[in-house]
Write an enzyme that holds these catalytic residues in place. Sequence first.
Site, PDB file in Angstrom:
ATOM      1  N   ASP A 271      53.594 127.353  16.077  1.00  0.00           N
ATOM      2  CA  ASP A 271      53.765 127.779  14.694  1.00  0.00           C
ATOM      3  C   ASP A 271      53.117 129.156  14.555  1.00  0.00           C
ATOM      4  O   ASP A 271      52.693 129.775  15.533  1.00  0.00           O
ATOM      5  CB  ASP A 271      53.155 126.745  13.741  1.00  0.00           C
ATOM      6  CG  ASP A 271      53.846 126.728  12.373  1.00  0.00           C
ATOM      7  OD1 ASP A 271      54.356 127.779  11.947  1.00  0.00           O
ATOM      8  OD2 ASP A 271      53.858 125.671  11.734  1.00  0.00           O
ATOM      9  N   GLU A 458      53.771 125.465   1.900  1.00  0.00           N
ATOM     10  CA  GLU A 458      52.614 125.269   2.779  1.00  0.00           C
ATOM     11  C   GLU A 458      51.325 125.032   1.977  1.00  0.00           C
ATOM     12  O   GLU A 458      51.335 124.330   0.976  1.00  0.00           O
ATOM     13  CB  GLU A 458      52.523 126.422   3.776  1.00  0.00           C
ATOM     14  CG  GLU A 458      53.776 126.502   4.659  1.00  0.00           C
ATOM     15  CD  GLU A 458      53.669 127.487   5.797  1.00  0.00           C
ATOM     16  OE1 GLU A 458      52.558 127.749   6.287  1.00  0.00           O
ATOM     17  OE2 GLU A 458      54.727 128.002   6.230  1.00  0.00           O
TER      18      GLU A 458
END
Length: 577
Positions: A271, A458
Amino acid sequence: MKVSSKAQIEQKVEALLELMTLEEKIGQMSQIRHFEESVDKHVTEKFIGSIIHTQGPNPGKTALGWQKRFIKLQKKALSTRLGIPLLFAVDAVHGQNTFEGATIFPHNVGLGATGNENLVQEIAEITALESQATGFNWVFSPCVAIPFNEKWGRVYEAFSESTELTEKLTRASVKGHQGNLADPKTVMATAKHFVGDGATDFGVEGGNTSLSRAGIKERLLAPYRMAVKENVGAVMASFNTVSGISMHAHKSLITDVLKVDMNFDGIVVSDWKGYSRFGKNDIINAGIDMIMAVDGDLEDFQKGVKRGVETDTIAMSRIDDAVKRILRQKFRLGLFENPFPDSTLVSKIGIKKHRNVARQAVRESIVLLKNKNKVLPLDKETKKIVVVGEHANSSGLQSGGWTVNWQGTKENYKGATTILEGIKKHAKGNVVYDKEATQNHFDADIAIIVVGETPYAEFFGDIGHESNTRKLTLTEEHQNYIKTYSEKGIKTIVVLVSGRPLVVTDQIETSDAFMATWLIGSEGDGVAEIIFGDFNFSGKLPHSWPKSEEDYKGKYGPNFWDKTIQPLYPLGYGLKY
């Protein structure tokens, strides 16, 4: 075009690997953004393996402009000594959501409410086609997390708290995205985020998952096994730690469980800034194959890995394994024969056929929680309807995060239809709009009050995160919208737009009808079709619905391990007219 067999692809991978220098191998393991400084030069001189599009400058003004930019970069890659084509990746998590004008579908939580695997597969097929139309051959989707706590800011990216439902829809999503990988209308899919991203203690994004290995196996691994069974091309590592060990550096789970036990032969991708954030060469040794080397990470990553090989702290066999996995997928995608996007697909972006599927998904995703005295369906001949709330008149607000921008938008965007527009289209009587419940339309026959969360993505969506003041309840303003009309005796239909179940016990009690619409995407018309009875409700809760904020005082929410917490509505609840 004849597609190479598995054995032929393996032969080609081995032959190409033998020709590669260490620098070329490390280059294949590198993923950078198309707008980074010196990116064109890096593609040719640093042998870049993949390009990612993220928040930042767009590749062009039109879809053809996006394709043109990616074709230019691809030609640079093909001009290198070995001519290895690039992978182009994007976070297309509910449609090709980075391109304004694309079809935007309900987020995964809404698709979980549909429970319709055929629909999820069709949505993934459309997403793949519209992603290819804008130049991409790889998408970072589906998210197959199992959310344990609604405080987590990514609940809406996952299908459900149910492992079984998530497993079923994961299968459909991977099949839809990938299809025949060599077909220019399909893309490589990514199961994410491996593993435990939604099961962190107290729902903290990137926090610690203290769940036991037995718990991880029981609750979290099944969707990944299904994705691997369906030949998913990539798996993305997670931000979280597991029992204190960074997932990016968790060799036992990445290599032993995913690669060996599950026999996954695709790419494990990091990521954001995975190399510098989570252990540098430790993450390579743990089994990460491709690094998102963004925001200045590229040089540090490439030099660090080369130094690791030269000092024997990274085995050459580990580098070769990573590069084989990357090359394997490039051959499976047919990129060596057809490296460029198909310009004829541009005309398919946001077409009526695709939007009809998105509208069907909206209709099937809405969950009816209350319908007192059968106020729904609403008669289209109702003389006066007042629609309340800014969410009613904003396609950005109704769509949530990962829409046009990373954190979403509060504005209307191209090609979308708002809930208010849908209501006006279907109603035959007078429809008035009272944005902030200040116009006193107390002569209305019905009030449709649209409330909910503002967009986030997020950690910006975590309840309790320092970046925001978000709560598991409606804002005071939105609570007052409902009070203003209900206290005047006006029948109220509440439409909740949210990425997760919220604590709205009092508002459900106050209202005559209450609908959970989740984050619907670009087709607000689908909400109106349900309100006016063109279609009946079929959505079922993909999550247990909380009674109070007390339900989230512990690590997890209702229905996870602590069975003493009884939800307001159980998983699978949903009324019809």
